[in-house]
Design a protein around this motif. Sequence first.
Motif, PDB file in Angstrom:
ATOM      1  N   PRO A   1      39.465  16.862 133.621  1.00  0.00           N
ATOM      2  CA  PRO A   1      39.651  15.623 134.380  1.00  0.00           C
ATOM      3  C   PRO A   1      40.616  15.865 135.533  1.00  0.00           C
ATOM      4  CG  PRO A   1      40.918  15.538 132.344  1.00  0.00           C
ATOM      5  CD  PRO A   1      40.094  16.795 132.280  1.00  0.00           C
ATOM      6  N   GLU A   2      40.398  15.173 136.624  1.00  0.00           N
ATOM      7  CA  GLU A   2      41.299  15.334 137.762  1.00  0.00           C
ATOM      8  C   GLU A   2      42.674  14.758 137.427  1.00  0.00           C
ATOM      9  OE1 GLU A   2      39.729  14.003 141.492  1.00  0.00           O
ATOM     10  OE2 GLU A   2      37.695  14.701 141.013  1.00  0.00           O
ATOM     11  N   PRO A   3      43.752  15.426 137.861  1.00  0.00           N
ATOM     12  CA  PRO A   3      45.103  14.934 137.549  1.00  0.00           C
ATOM     13  C   PRO A   3      45.422  13.658 138.309  1.00  0.00           C
ATOM     14  CG  PRO A   3      45.209  16.784 139.069  1.00  0.00           C
ATOM     15  CD  PRO A   3      43.768  16.666 138.642  1.00  0.00           C
ATOM     16  N   ASP A   4      46.254  12.832 137.688  1.00  0.00           N
ATOM     17  CA  ASP A   4      46.648  11.592 138.346  1.00  0.00           C
ATOM     18  C   ASP A   4      48.092  11.619 138.814  1.00  0.00           C
ATOM     19  OD1 ASP A   4      48.079  11.419 136.018  1.00  0.00           O
ATOM     20  OD2 ASP A   4      47.090   9.617 135.269  1.00  0.00           O
TER      21      ASP A   4
ATOM     22  N   ALA B   1      45.313  14.915 146.677  1.00  0.00           N
ATOM     23  CA  ALA B   1      46.713  15.311 146.520  1.00  0.00           C
ATOM     24  C   ALA B   1      47.398  14.410 145.490  1.00  0.00           C
ATOM     25  CB  ALA B   1      47.457  15.216 147.852  1.00  0.00           C
ATOM     26  N   VAL B   2      48.321  15.016 144.743  1.00  0.00           N
ATOM     27  CA  VAL B   2      49.147  14.282 143.785  1.00  0.00           C
ATOM     28  C   VAL B   2      50.571  14.812 143.892  1.00  0.00           C
ATOM     29  CG1 VAL B   2      47.286  13.790 142.160  1.00  0.00           C
ATOM     30  CG2 VAL B   2      48.584  15.915 141.933  1.00  0.00           C
ATOM     31  N   GLY B   3      51.486  14.136 143.229  1.00  0.00           N
ATOM     32  CA  GLY B   3      52.864  14.575 143.208  1.00  0.00           C
ATOM     33  C   GLY B   3      53.094  15.715 142.230  1.00  0.00           C
TER      34      GLY B   3
ATOM     35  N   HIS C   1      43.858   6.433 152.190  1.00  0.00           N
ATOM     36  CA  HIS C   1      43.400   7.816 152.326  1.00  0.00           C
ATOM     37  C   HIS C   1      43.848   8.620 151.105  1.00  0.00           C
ATOM     38  CE1 HIS C   1      43.049  11.877 154.008  1.00  0.00           C
ATOM     39  NE2 HIS C   1      42.281  11.360 154.948  1.00  0.00           N
ATOM     40  N   PRO C   2      42.963   9.422 150.487  1.00  0.00           N
ATOM     41  CA  PRO C   2      43.329  10.120 149.248  1.00  0.00           C
ATOM     42  C   PRO C   2      44.430  11.162 149.392  1.00  0.00           C
ATOM     43  CG  PRO C   2      41.195  10.875 150.062  1.00  0.00           C
ATOM     44  CD  PRO C   2      41.566   9.675 150.873  1.00  0.00           C
ATOM     45  N   LEU C   3      44.725  11.596 150.606  1.00  0.00           N
ATOM     46  CA  LEU C   3      45.809  12.553 150.829  1.00  0.00           C
ATOM     47  C   LEU C   3      47.057  11.851 151.346  1.00  0.00           C
ATOM     48  CD1 LEU C   3      43.769  15.464 152.470  1.00  0.00           C
ATOM     49  CD2 LEU C   3      44.407  15.191 150.075  1.00  0.00           C
ATOM     50  N   TRP C   4      46.912  11.027 152.395  1.00  0.00           N
ATOM     51  CA  TRP C   4      48.073  10.314 152.925  1.00  0.00           C
ATOM     52  C   TRP C   4      48.669   9.380 151.870  1.00  0.00           C
ATOM     53  CZ3 TRP C   4      50.204  12.394 156.827  1.00  0.00           C
ATOM     54  CH2 TRP C   4      49.484  12.875 157.927  1.00  0.00           C
ATOM     55  N   ARG C   5      47.823   8.760 151.055  1.00  0.00           N
ATOM     56  CA  ARG C   5      48.320   7.829 150.041  1.00  0.00           C
ATOM     57  C   ARG C   5      49.305   8.517 149.102  1.00  0.00           C
ATOM     58  NH1 ARG C   5      43.594   6.041 148.007  1.00  0.00           N
ATOM     59  NH2 ARG C   5      43.494   7.741 146.498  1.00  0.00           N
ATOM     60  N   ALA C   6      48.965   9.724 148.661  1.00  0.00           N
ATOM     61  CA  ALA C   6      49.854  10.465 147.772  1.00  0.00           C
ATOM     62  C   ALA C   6      51.153  10.831 148.470  1.00  0.00           C
ATOM     63  CB  ALA C   6      49.141  11.725 147.266  1.00  0.00           C
ATOM     64  N   ALA C   7      51.064  11.229 149.734  1.00  0.00           N
ATOM     65  CA  ALA C   7      52.269  11.614 150.473  1.00  0.00           C
ATOM     66  C   ALA C   7      53.203  10.423 150.660  1.00  0.00           C
ATOM     67  CB  ALA C   7      51.877  12.205 151.824  1.00  0.00           C
ATOM     68  N   LEU C   8      52.648   9.261 150.949  1.00  0.00           N
ATOM     69  CA  LEU C   8      53.473   8.071 151.129  1.00  0.00           C
ATOM     70  C   LEU C   8      54.164   7.668 149.831  1.00  0.00           C
ATOM     71  CD1 LEU C   8      51.038   6.025 153.391  1.00  0.00           C
ATOM     72  CD2 LEU C   8      53.185   7.088 154.108  1.00  0.00           C
TER      73      LEU C   8
ATOM     74  N   PHE D   1      55.458  19.294 132.785  1.00  0.00           N
ATOM     75  CA  PHE D   1      55.331  20.711 133.115  1.00  0.00           C
ATOM     76  C   PHE D   1      54.393  21.437 132.167  1.00  0.00           C
ATOM     77  CE2 PHE D   1      59.374  19.639 135.209  1.00  0.00           C
ATOM     78  CZ  PHE D   1      59.097  20.117 136.476  1.00  0.00           C
ATOM     79  N   GLU D   2      54.365  21.045 130.901  1.00  0.00           N
ATOM     80  CA  GLU D   2      53.466  21.681 129.949  1.00  0.00           C
ATOM     81  C   GLU D   2      52.007  21.416 130.324  1.00  0.00           C
ATOM     82  OE1 GLU D   2      56.141  19.880 129.130  1.00  0.00           O
ATOM     83  OE2 GLU D   2      57.381  21.514 128.343  1.00  0.00           O
ATOM     84  N   ALA D   3      51.704  20.165 130.668  1.00  0.00           N
ATOM     85  CA  ALA D   3      50.343  19.832 131.071  1.00  0.00           C
ATOM     86  C   ALA D   3      49.964  20.546 132.364  1.00  0.00           C
ATOM     87  CB  ALA D   3      50.202  18.314 131.238  1.00  0.00           C
ATOM     88  N   PHE D   4      50.892  20.618 133.302  1.00  0.00           N
ATOM     89  CA  PHE D   4      50.645  21.308 134.571  1.00  0.00           C
ATOM     90  C   PHE D   4      50.280  22.772 134.332  1.00  0.00           C
ATOM     91  CE2 PHE D   4      52.687  24.032 137.834  1.00  0.00           C
ATOM     92  CZ  PHE D   4      51.904  23.698 138.928  1.00  0.00           C
TER      93      PHE D   4
END
Length: 372
Positions: free
Chosen positions: A131-134, A249-251, A315-322, A139-142
């Motif tokens: 599944p795509e990360p949210d 993108a995600v954090g 936007h799927p990239l800008w949204r994460a950055a903001l 850190f273990e999951a990463f």
Amino acid sequence: MKKLVVAAQCGGEALEYLYAAAGRFMERHPSVGVEIRQVNGNFELDRLVRSGTAVDLIHMSESLFRPYLEEGIVRDLLPFIERDGGVAADDFYGGALRGPSWDGRLAAIPVDVMVPLIFYRKEAFREAGLPEPDGGWDFEAFARVARALMTGGQWGIRLGVDIEWYEPFVRRGAGPLVAPDGSTVKGYLDSGAVRDMFRRIVDWYRTDRIAPPPGTLGEYPFEREYAMVHAFSCWIPWVSAHHPGEYVAVGLPRASGGEDTTMMYMGGFGIASASGSPDEAWLFLKELALGGPACEPWSLPALRSAAGRLGMREHPLWRAALAELEKASQSAFYLNRAWNAGRQLVNERLHAWIADGGDIESSLRELAEYFG
């Protein structure tokens, strides 16, 4: 006619944008002229500012925010915001205000703003049956996800080696590298929790082998050999243009109960205390930096309203950055001048730990003694 002198350390398209913004401003305000003086870097900027040359607006990097406030070289901009009916402090993203602030004062309106992100290829996750990360991962999951992506010669994560890039990982897993007021490194950089977090990062290269070793990375990060990429938000326009729809993108991950923050890079425009036209300088500064990304097209806007006008929130990239900009806080290079000047010493240790192993605990004690 009044004249505003702008000391700007930018070039290329950014300088062209600045000249265009000045031209538009002078058309709307024919009684005010704008002169752009280009300088190369903080050293040349500082020499100009201290020479007695008349300057109204100062384009500085983050390392000058605190000293220019403390020395009275720039004015506190919070009173300008409070008096301005068109700008509200609560419209700023949290990091956009925290970054240029010190001791309750605001040195600059931020520009050239970027934050770190994890970009991931959607296709790589589909192929691995993941599944795509949210962004809510620890850190273990990463590390588990990165290992599962290591198929067909593909690396789990592209991660360069630099203490500034690692600092948000450390803060989200262990705590700060320096005291909150920047007064000391001792007791922070050499704490047991920070030591253990550095060990975890080194293990990503040496034990987990989810990231390629230093010296093997190509210049371009967004290659198919990397399922995930640690990179800064300045890449978003390029990725959007050259890989449309391929990346989200995600954090960064964090430990359970870890600090939910990240780092940021930014420059900013401040008003010189010696300016004879501070109100006109504020008018130009507001138009230049608060309508959207100023100078650089990849910069995050300082205001939520500007992000909304630009369609960045969806936007799927800008949204994460903001979202990351909202939680960003001042990093060690903002807070401690010794660290800012000598952090390459830390980078040398990082490379050594990854390449050869080594005693991380004793190295951190030595570095803490050095920085004080």
